[in-house]
Design a protein around this motif. Structure first.
Motif, PDB file in Angstrom:
ATOM      1  N   PHE A 116      30.863  33.295  39.076  1.00 23.98           N
ATOM      2  CA  PHE A 116      31.603  34.015  40.110  1.00 23.98           C
ATOM      3  C   PHE A 116      32.932  34.508  39.564  1.00 23.98           C
ATOM      4  CE2 PHE A 116      32.750  29.566  40.433  1.00 23.98           C
ATOM      5  CZ  PHE A 116      34.107  29.543  40.730  1.00 23.98           C
ATOM      6  N   ALA A 117      33.428  35.582  40.173  1.00 30.55           N
ATOM      7  CA  ALA A 117      34.755  36.116  39.873  1.00 30.55           C
ATOM      8  C   ALA A 117      35.679  35.787  41.021  1.00 30.55           C
ATOM      9  CB  ALA A 117      34.698  37.623  39.660  1.00 30.55           C
ATOM     10  N   VAL A 118      36.956  35.635  40.730  1.00 33.52           N
ATOM     11  CA  VAL A 118      37.975  35.289  41.721  1.00 33.52           C
ATOM     12  C   VAL A 118      39.063  36.349  41.719  1.00 33.52           C
ATOM     13  CG1 VAL A 118      39.749  33.620  42.359  1.00 33.52           C
ATOM     14  CG2 VAL A 118      37.569  32.817  41.445  1.00 33.52           C
ATOM     15  N   ILE A 119      39.460  36.790  42.917  1.00 32.34           N
ATOM     16  CA  ILE A 119      40.597  37.704  43.029  1.00 32.34           C
ATOM     17  C   ILE A 119      41.458  37.306  44.227  1.00 32.34           C
ATOM     18  CG2 ILE A 119      39.353  39.655  42.018  1.00 32.34           C
ATOM     19  CD1 ILE A 119      39.209  40.847  44.902  1.00 32.34           C
ATOM     20  N   ASN A 120      42.690  37.823  44.258  1.00 30.69           N
ATOM     21  CA  ASN A 120      43.550  37.704  45.433  1.00 30.69           C
ATOM     22  C   ASN A 120      43.216  38.823  46.410  1.00 30.69           C
ATOM     23  OD1 ASN A 120      45.011  35.568  44.277  1.00 30.69           O
ATOM     24  ND2 ASN A 120      46.492  36.973  43.341  1.00 30.69           N
ATOM     25  N   ALA A 121      43.315  38.527  47.698  1.00 31.77           N
ATOM     26  CA  ALA A 121      42.993  39.527  48.719  1.00 31.77           C
ATOM     27  C   ALA A 121      43.966  40.692  48.734  1.00 31.77           C
ATOM     28  CB  ALA A 121      42.973  38.862  50.099  1.00 31.77           C
ATOM     29  N   ASP A 122      45.215  40.431  48.401  1.00 34.42           N
ATOM     30  CA  ASP A 122      46.252  41.443  48.589  1.00 34.42           C
ATOM     31  C   ASP A 122      46.682  42.118  47.292  1.00 34.42           C
ATOM     32  OD1 ASP A 122      47.242  39.066  47.705  1.00 34.42           O
ATOM     33  OD2 ASP A 122      48.946  38.979  49.062  1.00 34.42           O
ATOM     34  N   ASP A 123      45.822  42.050  46.267  1.00 39.92           N
ATOM     35  CA  ASP A 123      46.115  42.693  44.988  1.00 39.92           C
ATOM     36  C   ASP A 123      45.099  43.781  44.681  1.00 39.92           C
ATOM     37  OD1 ASP A 123      48.334  41.145  44.413  1.00 39.92           O
ATOM     38  OD2 ASP A 123      47.177  39.613  43.369  1.00 39.92           O
ATOM     39  N   TYR A 124      45.588  44.925  44.218  1.00 41.63           N
ATOM     40  CA  TYR A 124      44.720  45.996  43.720  1.00 41.63           C
ATOM     41  C   TYR A 124      44.649  45.861  42.206  1.00 41.63           C
ATOM     42  CZ  TYR A 124      42.994  50.519  42.254  1.00 41.63           C
ATOM     43  OH  TYR A 124      42.255  51.498  41.656  1.00 41.63           O
ATOM     44  N   TYR A 125      43.447  45.703  41.687  1.00 35.82           N
ATOM     45  CA  TYR A 125      43.278  45.400  40.265  1.00 35.82           C
ATOM     46  C   TYR A 125      42.850  46.584  39.407  1.00 35.82           C
ATOM     47  CZ  TYR A 125      43.530  40.461  41.602  1.00 35.82           C
ATOM     48  OH  TYR A 125      43.945  39.243  42.094  1.00 35.82           O
ATOM     49  N   GLY A 126      42.263  47.617  40.010  1.00 38.70           N
ATOM     50  CA  GLY A 126      41.774  48.751  39.243  1.00 38.70           C
ATOM     51  C   GLY A 126      40.293  48.609  38.901  1.00 38.70           C
ATOM     52  N   LYS A 127      39.617  49.738  38.764  1.00 35.21           N
ATOM     53  CA  LYS A 127      38.168  49.747  38.555  1.00 35.21           C
ATOM     54  C   LYS A 127      37.740  49.012  37.291  1.00 35.21           C
ATOM     55  CE  LYS A 127      36.821  53.935  41.025  1.00 35.21           C
ATOM     56  NZ  LYS A 127      35.762  53.273  41.798  1.00 35.21           N
ATOM     57  N   HIS A 128      38.482  49.195  36.214  1.00 34.48           N
ATOM     58  CA  HIS A 128      38.084  48.634  34.929  1.00 34.48           C
ATOM     59  C   HIS A 128      37.937  47.120  34.994  1.00 34.48           C
ATOM     60  CE1 HIS A 128      39.211  46.804  30.983  1.00 34.48           C
ATOM     61  NE2 HIS A 128      38.243  47.598  30.585  1.00 34.48           N
TER      62      HIS A 128
END
Length: 304
Positions: A116-128
């Motif tokens: 699984f991958a983990v991200i923050n809800a309020d961050d834009y990370y970019g397509k790459h």
């Protein structure tokens, strides 16, 4: 190998922002940052998302995004609550702050059985970033070590003009593997330089704007879940009593411990994209303008 799942941490209180920032629209169509994250994740190959939320916010969260995107991607909800503690432990009296990102992921233990991958809800990370982490997860598995990954950003691409930020400063080896990560909770621009403080501004340490930092975009095998379970008990015994109302169990801290013990490797997948987020209310206009610019470049349609 099971297809990777996207896990979105959305249980933060948004104390500096002053509201439930995770569901604040950033364009005239009513899209929120998570809409763009899920759009990019779908394009990369993800087919399921797990939202970590507070149960009290469930209705607002579903109305804002969950119900809308459930037609495009499989959705599951996990609650990060202060009461979710191992047997023998109790929530400190007066505690309101969540127990941190490590605890957030641990709350997913019963719904994750593969990478699984983990991200923050309020961050834009970019397509790459999504493509890089997805490709890593489908092509790597644990062997004699846990094989994890992290998307790293240049610090200069992750700062705000409106206050301080928390970032994990990363040290990597010649092959691009993470050697050490230091969680700095107060980094800010200071004139022409950038620096962090750990003593409420009494002293400052300059840091290069080209430093690689973690934005909490990780790729894990399910092995991390048992390690978090063990580490969280140690945190509750040893660290929480020192600061019962505010101490947090950080995901990067747990990963750093596994690196020190030589139980895991973390491949740092670098991104040249600029991060956008809403740490403070004043950040929102910058994000709105950035999203509009990305749409003009053709990276996103007006409606999706």
């Amino acid at each position: 190998m099971d297809k990777p799942v996207l896990v979105i941490m959305a249980a933060g209180m948004g104390s500096r922002y002053g509201g439930l920032k995770q569901i604040d629209p950033v364009d005239s169509q009513g899209h929120i940052i998570m809409d763009f994250s899920i759009y990019d994740a779908l394009a990369a190959g993800f087919e399921k998302v797990v939202f970590i939320i507070k149960q009290e916010n469930e209705q607002a969260f579903k109305e804002s995004i969950g119900n809308r995107i459930s037609a495009k991607i499989q959705v599951e909800y996990v609650y990060q609550e202060l009461s979710r503690l191992p047997e023998g432990f109790e929530t400190p009296e007066g505690r309101k702050k969540p127990f941190g990102t490590g605890h957030a992921i641990l709350c997913c233990k019963d719904v994750l059985d593969g990478p699984f991958a983990v991200i923050n809800a309020d961050d834009y990370y970019g397509k790459h970033a999504y493509q890089a982490i997805y490709d890593y997860l489908v092509s790597h598995g644990d062997d004699e070590k846990y094989r994890y990954a992290m998307v790293g950003y240049a610090l200069k691409n992750t700062l705000t003009e409106n206050g301080h930020v928390a970032r994990g400063l990363c040290r990597t080896d010649a092959e691009g593997f993470l050697k050490e990560i230091e969680e700095r909770t107060h980094i800010e621009k200071r004139g022409e330089s950038t620096a962090f403080t750990e003593d409420d501004g009494k002293t400052w340490t300059e840091v290069s704007v080209d430093s690689t930092v973690s934005m909490n975009m990780w790729g894990f095998s399910k092995s991390i879940l048992e390690e978090l379970e063990t580490g969280f008990v140690e945190f509750l015994r040893n660290e929480l009593p020192k600061n019962p109302l505010k101490a947090e169990y950080f995901l990067p801290t747990a990963v750093g411990k596994l690196l020190q013990e030589d139980k895991a490797s973390v491949q740092v997948l670098t991104s040249e994209d600029k991060w956008y987020g809403v740490t403070y209310k004043e950040d929102k206009q910058m994000v709105v303008e950035a999203i509009a610019g990305l749409k003009k470049q053709g990276l996103y349609p007006e409606e999706f």
